[in-house]
Design an enzyme around this catalytic site. Structure first.
Site, PDB file in Angstrom:
ATOM      1  N   THR A 165      -4.347  81.999  20.710  1.00 52.85           N
ATOM      2  CA  THR A 165      -3.252  82.543  19.933  1.00 52.85           C
ATOM      3  C   THR A 165      -3.787  82.667  18.517  1.00 52.85           C
ATOM      4  OG1 THR A 165      -1.781  81.130  21.216  1.00 52.85           O
ATOM      5  CG2 THR A 165      -0.892  81.951  19.153  1.00 52.85           C
ATOM      6  N   ARG A 193       5.395  86.215  31.951  1.00 54.20           N
ATOM      7  CA  ARG A 193       5.133  84.855  31.447  1.00 54.20           C
ATOM      8  C   ARG A 193       5.223  84.859  29.920  1.00 54.20           C
ATOM      9  NH1 ARG A 193       1.294  82.375  27.670  1.00 54.20           N
ATOM     10  NH2 ARG A 193       1.182  80.192  28.219  1.00 54.20           N
ATOM     11  N   VAL A 194       5.966  83.897  29.386  1.00 59.72           N
ATOM     12  CA  VAL A 194       6.066  83.745  27.933  1.00 59.72           C
ATOM     13  C   VAL A 194       5.492  82.382  27.571  1.00 59.72           C
ATOM     14  CG1 VAL A 194       7.681  83.494  26.007  1.00 59.72           C
ATOM     15  CG2 VAL A 194       8.052  85.285  27.721  1.00 59.72           C
ATOM     16  N   GLY A 195       4.659  82.347  26.557  1.00 63.46           N
ATOM     17  CA  GLY A 195       4.065  81.089  26.119  1.00 63.46           C
ATOM     18  C   GLY A 195       4.859  80.454  24.998  1.00 63.46           C
ATOM     19  N   ASP A 196       4.192  79.584  24.252  1.00 62.56           N
ATOM     20  CA  ASP A 196       4.887  78.849  23.195  1.00 62.56           C
ATOM     21  C   ASP A 196       4.946  79.604  21.863  1.00 62.56           C
ATOM     22  OD1 ASP A 196       2.138  78.630  22.800  1.00 62.56           O
ATOM     23  OD2 ASP A 196       2.217  76.553  22.105  1.00 62.56           O
ATOM     24  N   THR A 216      -1.887  76.081  19.345  1.00 69.13           N
ATOM     25  CA  THR A 216      -2.579  77.099  20.146  1.00 69.13           C
ATOM     26  C   THR A 216      -2.963  76.473  21.495  1.00 69.13           C
ATOM     27  OG1 THR A 216      -4.751  76.522  19.269  1.00 69.13           O
ATOM     28  CG2 THR A 216      -3.531  78.224  18.093  1.00 69.13           C
ATOM     29  N   HIS A 217      -3.464  77.315  22.370  1.00 69.69           N
ATOM     30  CA  HIS A 217      -3.896  76.946  23.723  1.00 69.69           C
ATOM     31  C   HIS A 217      -2.705  76.760  24.677  1.00 69.69           C
ATOM     32  CE1 HIS A 217      -7.589  76.774  21.499  1.00 69.69           C
ATOM     33  NE2 HIS A 217      -8.276  76.664  22.627  1.00 69.69           N
ATOM     34  N   THR A 218      -2.579  75.603  25.339  1.00 70.63           N
ATOM     35  CA  THR A 218      -1.708  75.540  26.518  1.00 70.63           C
ATOM     36  C   THR A 218      -0.223  75.428  26.163  1.00 70.63           C
ATOM     37  OG1 THR A 218      -3.564  74.401  27.560  1.00 70.63           O
ATOM     38  CG2 THR A 218      -1.499  74.459  28.787  1.00 70.63           C
ATOM     39  N   GLY A 219       0.422  76.584  26.039  1.00 71.31           N
ATOM     40  CA  GLY A 219       1.840  76.605  25.696  1.00 71.31           C
ATOM     41  C   GLY A 219       2.696  75.890  26.720  1.00 71.31           C
TER      42      GLY A 219
HETATM   43  N1  GLY Z   1      -0.445  79.090  23.081  1.00 71.22           N
HETATM   44  C1  GLY Z   1      -0.469  80.387  23.584  1.00 71.22           C
HETATM   45  C2  GLY Z   1       0.190  80.543  24.884  1.00 71.22           C
HETATM   46  O1  GLY Z   1       0.377  79.568  25.609  1.00 71.22           O
HETATM   47  O2  GLY Z   1       0.523  81.669  25.212  1.00 71.22           O
END
Ligand code: GLY
Length: 317
Positions: A165, A193-196, A216-219
């Site tokens: 991100t 799919r929607v992330g954070d 960033t990374h695993t939403g």
């Molecule tokens: N942090 C970015 C996502 O999970 O989409």
């Protein structure tokens, strides 16, 4: 004043700093910086450089937040749109809503005269299909795209560790603390799919009285822990920046089920201190920071969560 940006922020952090130096409000400084990141093809997780979803279509998430008013605007799973941070800012500025998704967000972009652009590079399209082909049976391939996509999400999860991100946090010369985020989300994600990144409290949160955080990374993890809001609330309750971060890190590390991956937390406090922490990413994580004493933004290495002494914070003050 300060601007903090993640590793992907390099194309735009200088532009944001320039705007802050001329006295711009934080949000007005962040959006042009993010637009440059979105236009940069070398950034493989945002805008033109991003990867598509399982169907080969780009879908973007973005947000802006003003920590003084706690107003925010966000868009999610938006197709055919490059400048999604600018679109999120328009949601904040013009609508009685905070978030638009999918076709509704694209419709609003049309009303505002945004270009309609598939934002998919030919090279990305070729890589998308090559990787997808490898995980499909002959039958799935013959039926594609009229085949169940869910089994493919497991097979192809994060083939290049691309679920990054761009996040920017800043404090302007009137002490407004603001955040902005933009992403194409997980590579080869399930459509929709929607992330954070567009979710307040998870991927970002700002309160000018206390500070801001963005992840960033695993939403899929920060959404379960409301990590950004946790940090800002902990600051509000009197914790220092490191203590607030330790609380958020501990909560992330308590997760044992579901999809587990790395997270990077970027945070500033109201005094302009900053901290960037790598929580479980295998690769080295860098970030960019600019303050008025610096001629230009500097690149630094994120601290490892292990080095934050992640002892459980037992009680809030
Ligand atoms: N942090 C970015 C996502 O999970 O989409």
């Amino acid at each position: 004043m300060i601007v903090l940006g993640n590793s992907e922020s390099w194309p735009g952090i200088g532009k944001t700093a320039e705007h802050l130096q001329t006295g711009a409000h934080g949000l007005d400084a962040l959006v042009p910086g993010l637009s440059l990141v979105e236009a940069e093809t070398k950034i493989r997780s945002v805008g033109y450089g991003g990867w598509p979803n399982l169907l080969g279509n780009m879908e973007f998430d973005a947000s802006v937040m003003d920590g003084t008013t706690r107003d925010y605007g966000a868009v999610a799973a938006v197709p055919m749109t490059l400048e999604v941070t600018r679109l999120a800012k328009a949601v904040l500025d013009n609508l009685p809503h905070t978030m638009l998704v999918g076709e509704g967000a694209r419709r609003y972009a049309d009303e505002l005269g945004f270009d309609k652009d598939p934002v998919l590079l030919e090279h990305s399209k070729q890589v998308w299909w090559r990787k997808l082909e490898k995980v499909m049976s002959a039958e799935q391939k013959a039926q594609f795209p009229n085949t169940a996509l869910a089994p493919l999400t497991k097979a192809i999860t994060d083939p290049e560790k691309v679920r990054d991100t761009t996040v920017f946090l800043c404090k302007d010369n009137r002490n407004n603390i603001c955040t902005a985020t933009s992403t194409s989300g997980w590579a080869w994600k399930y459509p929709g799919r929607v992330g954070d990144s567009p979710i307040p409290g998870a991927g970002f949160y700002a309160d000018s009285r206390y500070g801001a955080a963005a992840c960033t990374h695993t939403g899929e993890m920060t959404m379960r822990c409301s990590s950004a809001r946790t940090i800002v609330l902990a600051l509000k309750l009197g914790m220092g920046l490191d203590e607030a971060l330790r609380l958020a890190i501990t909560e992330l590390q308590e997760l044992k089920s579901g999809y587990i991956g790395g997270v990077v937390i970027h945070a500033i406090d109201a005094a302009g201190n900053h901290r960037v922490v790598n929580v479980g990413c295998e690769e080295e994580i860098n970030y960019w920071v600019w303050t008025p004493e610096l001629e230009k933004a500097e690149k630094h290495k994120a601290i490892l969560a292990e080095d934050m002494h992640t002892a459980r914070v037992e009680a809030l003050p």
